[in-house]
Design a protein around this motif. Sequence first.
Motif, PDB file in Angstrom:
ATOM      1  N   MET A   1       3.132   7.411  -3.569  1.00  0.00           N
ATOM      2  CA  MET A   1       2.707   6.755  -2.329  1.00  0.00           C
ATOM      3  C   MET A   1       3.096   7.602  -1.126  1.00  0.00           C
ATOM      4  N   THR A   2       2.223   7.664  -0.135  1.00  0.00           N
ATOM      5  CA  THR A   2       2.538   8.372   1.099  1.00  0.00           C
ATOM      6  C   THR A   2       3.509   7.543   1.938  1.00  0.00           C
ATOM      7  N   PRO A   3       4.193   8.184   2.900  1.00  0.00           N
ATOM      8  CA  PRO A   3       5.063   7.407   3.793  1.00  0.00           C
ATOM      9  C   PRO A   3       4.323   6.256   4.479  1.00  0.00           C
ATOM     10  N   ALA A   4       3.085   6.485   4.878  1.00  0.00           N
ATOM     11  CA  ALA A   4       2.321   5.426   5.542  1.00  0.00           C
ATOM     12  C   ALA A   4       2.022   4.289   4.582  1.00  0.00           C
ATOM     13  N   ALA A   5       1.703   4.618   3.329  1.00  0.00           N
ATOM     14  CA  ALA A   5       1.441   3.580   2.329  1.00  0.00           C
ATOM     15  C   ALA A   5       2.699   2.763   2.051  1.00  0.00           C
ATOM     16  N   ARG A   6       3.849   3.414   2.083  1.00  0.00           N
ATOM     17  CA  ARG A   6       5.109   2.687   1.892  1.00  0.00           C
ATOM     18  C   ARG A   6       5.354   1.716   3.042  1.00  0.00           C
ATOM     19  N   VAL A   7       5.029   2.139   4.252  1.00  0.00           N
ATOM     20  CA  VAL A   7       5.156   1.241   5.400  1.00  0.00           C
ATOM     21  C   VAL A   7       4.238   0.033   5.232  1.00  0.00           C
ATOM     22  N   ALA A   8       3.024   0.272   4.766  1.00  0.00           N
ATOM     23  CA  ALA A   8       2.096  -0.833   4.527  1.00  0.00           C
ATOM     24  C   ALA A   8       2.636  -1.766   3.451  1.00  0.00           C
ATOM     25  N   GLY A   9       3.227  -1.196   2.408  1.00  0.00           N
ATOM     26  CA  GLY A   9       3.827  -2.022   1.362  1.00  0.00           C
ATOM     27  C   GLY A   9       4.968  -2.869   1.890  1.00  0.00           C
ATOM     28  N   ALA A  10       5.806  -2.287   2.748  1.00  0.00           N
ATOM     29  CA  ALA A  10       6.914  -3.039   3.342  1.00  0.00           C
ATOM     30  C   ALA A  10       6.391  -4.199   4.176  1.00  0.00           C
ATOM     31  N   MET A  11       5.289  -3.996   4.874  1.00  0.00           N
ATOM     32  CA  MET A  11       4.696  -5.072   5.666  1.00  0.00           C
ATOM     33  C   MET A  11       4.229  -6.211   4.774  1.00  0.00           C
ATOM     34  N   GLU A  12       3.684  -5.880   3.612  1.00  0.00           N
ATOM     35  CA  GLU A  12       3.248  -6.922   2.674  1.00  0.00           C
ATOM     36  C   GLU A  12       4.436  -7.754   2.196  1.00  0.00           C
ATOM     37  N   VAL A  13       5.530  -7.085   1.878  1.00  0.00           N
ATOM     38  CA  VAL A  13       6.724  -7.806   1.416  1.00  0.00           C
ATOM     39  C   VAL A  13       7.282  -8.676   2.529  1.00  0.00           C
ATOM     40  N   LEU A  14       7.369  -8.137   3.730  1.00  0.00           N
ATOM     41  CA  LEU A  14       7.885  -8.917   4.860  1.00  0.00           C
ATOM     42  C   LEU A  14       7.015 -10.134   5.139  1.00  0.00           C
ATOM     43  N   ALA A  15       5.706  -9.972   5.010  1.00  0.00           N
ATOM     44  CA  ALA A  15       4.811 -11.117   5.215  1.00  0.00           C
ATOM     45  C   ALA A  15       5.101 -12.214   4.209  1.00  0.00           C
ATOM     46  N   ASP A  16       5.380 -11.837   2.968  1.00  0.00           N
ATOM     47  CA  ASP A  16       5.716 -12.817   1.934  1.00  0.00           C
ATOM     48  C   ASP A  16       7.029 -13.523   2.269  1.00  0.00           C
ATOM     49  N   ILE A  17       8.010 -12.762   2.739  1.00  0.00           N
ATOM     50  CA  ILE A  17       9.310 -13.341   3.111  1.00  0.00           C
ATOM     51  C   ILE A  17       9.149 -14.330   4.258  1.00  0.00           C
ATOM     52  N   LEU A  18       8.376 -13.953   5.267  1.00  0.00           N
ATOM     53  CA  LEU A  18       8.216 -14.805   6.444  1.00  0.00           C
ATOM     54  C   LEU A  18       7.350 -16.025   6.155  1.00  0.00           C
ATOM     55  N   ASP A  19       6.254 -15.820   5.436  1.00  0.00           N
ATOM     56  CA  ASP A  19       5.307 -16.915   5.203  1.00  0.00           C
ATOM     57  C   ASP A  19       5.867 -17.961   4.250  1.00  0.00           C
ATOM     58  N   ARG A  20       6.595 -17.510   3.235  1.00  0.00           N
ATOM     59  CA  ARG A  20       7.069 -18.431   2.198  1.00  0.00           C
ATOM     60  C   ARG A  20       8.571 -18.674   2.261  1.00  0.00           C
ATOM     61  N   ARG A  21       9.220 -18.058   3.255  1.00  0.00           N
ATOM     62  CA  ARG A  21      10.682 -18.214   3.422  1.00  0.00           C
ATOM     63  C   ARG A  21      11.410 -17.884   2.123  1.00  0.00           C
ATOM     64  N   ARG A  22      11.044 -16.777   1.547  1.00  0.00           N
ATOM     65  CA  ARG A  22      11.600 -16.380   0.259  1.00  0.00           C
ATOM     66  C   ARG A  22      12.770 -15.430   0.455  1.00  0.00           C
ATOM     67  N   PRO A  23      13.729 -15.422  -0.466  1.00  0.00           N
ATOM     68  CA  PRO A  23      14.764 -14.391  -0.439  1.00  0.00           C
ATOM     69  C   PRO A  23      14.134 -13.009  -0.630  1.00  0.00           C
ATOM     70  N   ALA A  24      14.642 -12.031   0.079  1.00  0.00           N
ATOM     71  CA  ALA A  24      14.076 -10.688   0.029  1.00  0.00           C
ATOM     72  C   ALA A  24      14.041 -10.105  -1.388  1.00  0.00           C
ATOM     73  N   PRO A  25      15.103 -10.251  -2.200  1.00  0.00           N
ATOM     74  CA  PRO A  25      15.040  -9.664  -3.554  1.00  0.00           C
ATOM     75  C   PRO A  25      13.896 -10.226  -4.386  1.00  0.00           C
ATOM     76  N   ASP A  26      13.617 -11.521  -4.235  1.00  0.00           N
ATOM     77  CA  ASP A  26      12.518 -12.135  -4.995  1.00  0.00           C
ATOM     78  C   ASP A  26      11.169 -11.571  -4.558  1.00  0.00           C
ATOM     79  N   ALA A  27      10.982 -11.441  -3.252  1.00  0.00           N
ATOM     80  CA  ALA A  27       9.715 -10.923  -2.737  1.00  0.00           C
ATOM     81  C   ALA A  27       9.509  -9.465  -3.156  1.00  0.00           C
ATOM     82  N   LEU A  28      10.562  -8.677  -3.119  1.00  0.00           N
ATOM     83  CA  LEU A  28      10.470  -7.272  -3.522  1.00  0.00           C
ATOM     84  C   LEU A  28      10.165  -7.146  -5.011  1.00  0.00           C
ATOM     85  N   LYS A  29      10.810  -7.970  -5.818  1.00  0.00           N
ATOM     86  CA  LYS A  29      10.572  -7.919  -7.257  1.00  0.00           C
ATOM     87  C   LYS A  29       9.117  -8.260  -7.578  1.00  0.00           C
TER      88      LYS A  29
END
Length: 436
Positions: A1-29
């Motif tokens: 993955m390119t650095p930009a693609a990794r940033v996009a991936g991080a945004m997807e995980v953060l959206a899951d954390i914020l939208d569903r109020r999930r613990p970060a380890p669960d969203a990352l997994k």
Amino acid sequence: MTPAARVAGAMEVLADILDRRRPAPDALKDWGLARRFAGSKDRAAIASLVYDALRRRASSAWVMEAETARALTIGMLAVQRGLDSAAITALFSGERFAPEVLSADEMARLDRARRLDEAPAAVACDCPEWLLPSLTKAFGSALRDEMLALTARAPLDVRVNSLKAGRRALREALAHLGPEDTPLSPFGLRFPVGDDGRGPALQAEPEFLDGMFEIQDEGSQLVSLLSGPAQGSRVVDLCAGAGGKTLALAALMESTGEIIATDVDARRLVASHARLQRSGATNVTVRTPRGRYDQRRPDPLADLAGTVDLVLVDAPCTGSGTWRRNPDAKWRLRPGGLAERCRDQAVVLDRAAALARPGGRIAYITCSVLPDENDDAISAFQSRHSGFALLPTAEVAAAAGFAELAQWTTPRGGLLLSPHRTGTDAFYIAMLRRQA
């Protein structure tokens, strides 16, 4: 993955954390399981971006005037990682797998990253606003410096198991990983952490498998040393969990005397058995409770009442002292959760009081910076148990060989380590002696 693609991936995980109020380890997994194309380095880099965004969640949202996943990511790149607008623009190119191009408004807001001094206190300190009174009570005029230190990445420390190895010999055996001696603990080694936030895979090293060291922050090592277990004594580790401090005590006691390790939750003790076996400690007995401890039933340690030289209370707490490692917990903490931890601390301290012999000591430890769980807990305990005296911090620190730590004495007379003060996770310790 390119650095930009990794940033996009991080945004997807953060959206899951914020939208569903999930613990970060669960969203990352879950993100990693759903995207098998992402290699281990990609997943580590994305996790590092996510945790950096959570470390600076308040200031990133203030800079971008929004608290979306995209806003937090852009703000974090400026506030935490120090990227200029050109570097951030390059990541947000809108090309394949990259996030969409920055808008004119987003570009303009990036200028606010240089003006955090103008932000409200909770934003500048990157902490929940409702905790400001308690944190100010703990740190006073040093509040912002202390809180910014809690937004940094934590180092990777290990404790050399002196039952099996010396620090110099282990440092030489692991020289290929670049360890250095920890500044304070005589048993600690510190390993470099990469840009992705990961250190070396220490648990795969033969020396780890042989029990020569355990992963343990230097602050945890220091409070174990400050508790001052005497060789040949009887010690109870009342909240032993996975056994990190139990193992440290066993080594300090050179496997003499006896240590009884227990916990209110039997599940927390599971990992301790394998660790004890690796360590070579022969003076530890694990008492696994049958069911969770209940004040309405007889205490399973009642046979030890009034006979224990040292009761170690590594109390259940909010973990605010480990926000460098678990920034997600900072934003998930609620007033009700803090109140529950304070009740738990009162229960475990009362149990400790019944165990200590006349002249025996209680070492009360938390990995918290909040006075509610530290000085206030000790004050409340002494109001319930007048027969316990708080030992002077200078005496405790000098006896353990760390006289310089006495400068971090709290108003009530405990000792508070912190990333800003000692370069460690934050740990509080107060030593109480039962009067004869």
